[in-house]
Design a protein around this motif. Structure first.
Motif, PDB file in Angstrom:
ATOM      1  N   LYS A 156       0.807  -1.186   0.026  1.00 18.86           N
ATOM      2  CA  LYS A 156       0.145  -0.015  -0.006  1.00 18.86           C
ATOM      3  C   LYS A 156       0.977   1.212  -0.079  1.00 18.86           C
ATOM      4  CE  LYS A 156      -4.090  -2.018   2.257  1.00 18.86           C
ATOM      5  NZ  LYS A 156      -4.903  -1.706   3.368  1.00 18.86           N
ATOM      6  N   VAL A 158       0.896   5.369   1.001  1.00 21.81           N
ATOM      7  CA  VAL A 158       0.343   6.639   1.525  1.00 21.81           C
ATOM      8  C   VAL A 158       0.781   7.747   1.435  1.00 21.81           C
ATOM      9  CG1 VAL A 158      -0.998   4.873   3.295  1.00 21.81           C
ATOM     10  CG2 VAL A 158       1.215   5.977   3.996  1.00 21.81           C
ATOM     11  N   ALA A 171      -6.919  10.483  -0.759  1.00 19.07           N
ATOM     12  CA  ALA A 171      -8.195  10.084  -0.615  1.00 19.07           C
ATOM     13  C   ALA A 171      -8.458   9.558  -2.122  1.00 19.07           C
ATOM     14  CB  ALA A 171      -9.352  10.597  -0.101  1.00 19.07           C
ATOM     15  N   ASP A 175      -3.681   4.881  -0.799  1.00 25.86           N
ATOM     16  CA  ASP A 175      -4.257   4.212   0.280  1.00 25.86           C
ATOM     17  C   ASP A 175      -4.505   4.754   1.818  1.00 25.86           C
ATOM     18  OD1 ASP A 175      -4.357   1.543  -1.294  1.00 25.86           O
ATOM     19  OD2 ASP A 175      -2.397   1.718  -1.399  1.00 25.86           O
ATOM     20  N   GLY A 176      -4.004   5.944   1.864  1.00 26.93           N
ATOM     21  CA  GLY A 176      -4.275   6.557   3.228  1.00 26.93           C
ATOM     22  C   GLY A 176      -3.418   7.919   3.075  1.00 26.93           C
ATOM     23  N   ARG A 191     -10.316  14.818   8.712  1.00 28.44           N
ATOM     24  CA  ARG A 191     -11.268  13.541   8.222  1.00 28.44           C
ATOM     25  C   ARG A 191     -12.236  14.126   7.322  1.00 28.44           C
ATOM     26  NH1 ARG A 191     -10.709   8.663   7.397  1.00 28.44           N
ATOM     27  NH2 ARG A 191      -9.966   8.206   9.254  1.00 28.44           N
ATOM     28  N   THR A 198     -10.736   6.380   3.872  1.00 30.38           N
ATOM     29  CA  THR A 198      -9.446   6.634   3.696  1.00 30.38           C
ATOM     30  C   THR A 198      -8.520   6.532   5.178  1.00 30.38           C
ATOM     31  OG1 THR A 198      -9.736   7.962   1.750  1.00 30.38           O
ATOM     32  CG2 THR A 198      -7.708   7.890   2.943  1.00 30.38           C
ATOM     33  N   GLU A 199      -7.570   5.586   5.252  1.00 28.78           N
ATOM     34  CA  GLU A 199      -6.781   5.434   6.316  1.00 28.78           C
ATOM     35  C   GLU A 199      -6.169   6.741   6.855  1.00 28.78           C
ATOM     36  OE1 GLU A 199      -3.638   2.665   8.929  1.00 28.78           O
ATOM     37  OE2 GLU A 199      -4.031   2.198   6.710  1.00 28.78           O
ATOM     38  N   LEU A 200      -6.181   7.234   8.036  1.00 30.69           N
ATOM     39  CA  LEU A 200      -5.551   8.369   8.530  1.00 30.69           C
ATOM     40  C   LEU A 200      -4.562   8.014   9.551  1.00 30.69           C
ATOM     41  CD1 LEU A 200      -5.170  11.459   8.408  1.00 30.69           C
ATOM     42  CD2 LEU A 200      -7.223  11.734  10.213  1.00 30.69           C
ATOM     43  N   ILE A 201      -3.317   8.443   9.262  1.00 29.68           N
ATOM     44  CA  ILE A 201      -2.373   8.029  10.092  1.00 29.68           C
ATOM     45  C   ILE A 201      -1.659   9.540  10.536  1.00 29.68           C
ATOM     46  CG2 ILE A 201       0.040   6.855  10.184  1.00 29.68           C
ATOM     47  CD1 ILE A 201      -1.198   5.506   7.345  1.00 29.68           C
ATOM     48  N   ASP A 294      -7.044   6.748  12.532  1.00 30.10           N
ATOM     49  CA  ASP A 294      -7.177   5.334  12.606  1.00 30.10           C
ATOM     50  C   ASP A 294      -5.578   4.778  13.293  1.00 30.10           C
ATOM     51  OD1 ASP A 294      -9.352   4.771  10.867  1.00 30.10           O
ATOM     52  OD2 ASP A 294      -8.295   5.943   9.345  1.00 30.10           O
ATOM     53  N   THR A 295      -4.618   5.616  13.070  1.00 29.46           N
ATOM     54  CA  THR A 295      -3.301   4.886  13.354  1.00 29.46           C
ATOM     55  C   THR A 295      -2.646   6.016  13.785  1.00 29.46           C
ATOM     56  OG1 THR A 295      -3.457   3.436  11.352  1.00 29.46           O
ATOM     57  CG2 THR A 295      -1.324   3.554  12.476  1.00 29.46           C
TER      58      THR A 295
END
Length: 319
Positions: A156, A158, A171, A175-176, A191, A198-201, A294-295
């Motif tokens: 992936k 990001v 987005a 992948d993030g 967000r 969409t993964e948010l780190i 998310d992370t």
């Protein structure tokens, strides 16, 4: 625990050569992820290659490697190597970085950062899928590149993203998104741009200390170094901190570093630095998660009440 809980590697208090034991303990402590960085210490890939063997099963990510300090082909080769070492566990985080890192330290060109990031993302998606790439992008051209051994499962990808344009790109095509230096309330604003899927780190700087003034002093040193960088200044303008940070920017521009540090309001430090005892810090981190992160990727700051090793243990989600 249904969400991810990451740690920054290597740790700030020790070289990579003395990090094996603590990295190996991350999974049993409850950490799901280990994320590297690439500024002027360790490179973004070597710590992850070692962690792939030291901590089997943990997800590994780069946050981030710049798109303008390596050629596109070399970046694809490095990513393919990690994807081979940690199949389905490696996440390639890329971003524009900053003029200081790209130009002053690496003799590169910090031109059209959005376009360069977009073009690199599009190239990498093809190259890591095993395609032969011959294409004229807006910011570079590639002729006949094909990985000798493409990963069986492409990693992936990001993107480092601070403002709406890059967030929307993350987005739509990645992948993030990876972000940095934001408060729990700011997560909602980010967000809203990237949507729910969409993964948010985000890397969160944490000072485990019950001495709020000491934590703020440590935090101000970090904040001044980051928030005076134009991309971060623009990010915090967008988040609504422009006026609060104006005295800091004015003092920094005048060359008065001490005045710039003092000009950062307590409320800004408290919003952007996680501090307090370990339980308070964990609760604060969960506020980020509750608001849409998310992370969380923790970065314990040296100088608190606990050693880095103790902080890693105490900040674990099961602590």
């Amino acid at each position: 625990m249904t969400y991810k809980w990451g740690m920054t590697i290597p740790f700030y208090d020790r070289p990579l050569s003395r990090s094996r034991e603590l990295i190996a303990r991350l999974p049993e402590l409850g950490y799901t992820d280990a994320w590297s960085a690439e500024v002027n210490g360790a490179d973004g890939f070597t710590p992850l290659a070692l962690a792939s063997e030291w901590a089997p099963g943990i997800r590994l990510g780069s946050a981030i490697v710049p798109v303008s300090t390596r050629g596109p082909g070399l970046l694809a080769m490095s990513a393919a190597t990690l994807a081979d070492l940690a199949p389905e566990r490696f996440v390639l985080g890329i971003g524009a970085s900053s003029p200081a890192i790209v130009e002053r330290w690496n003799a590169g060109h910090f031109d059209r950062p959005y376009a360069r990031t977009r073009d690199t993302l599009r190239f990498l998606k093809k190259a890591l899928a095993g395609e032969k790439v011959s294409e004229m992008y807006e910011t570079f051209a590639v002729k006949g590149f094909k990985l000798e051994r493409a990963p069986e499962i492409p990693p992936k990808i990001v993107l480092a993203a601070l403002r709406p344009g890059m967030l929307r790109l993350a987005a739509a095509e990645a992948d993030g998104a990876i972000t940095n230096w934001l408060s729990p309330d700011d997560v909602r604003q980010v967000r809203a741009v990237i949507g729910p899927d969409t993964e948010l780190i985000a890397r969160l700087f944490v000072c485990v200390s019950e001495d709020a003034e000491k934590a703020r002093e440590l935090g101000r040193r970090l904040l001044a170094g980051y928030l005076t960088v134009p991309v971060y200044a623009a990010f915090h303008d967008w988040l609504g901190r422009g006026e609060a940070l104006r005295p800091m920017h004015e003092a920094w521009a005048a060359g008065d570093r001490q005045a710039a540090l003092k000009a950062i309001p307590d409320e800004v430090v408290d919003a952007l630095i996680v501090h307090g005892d370990a339980a308070t810090c964990r609760a604060r981190i969960r506020q980020y998660v509750d608001n849409g992160l998310d992370t969380p990727v923790l970065a314990p700051i040296p100088g608190g009440d606990l050693s880095i090793e103790q902080a890693v243990r105490e900040l674990a989600p099961q602590g």
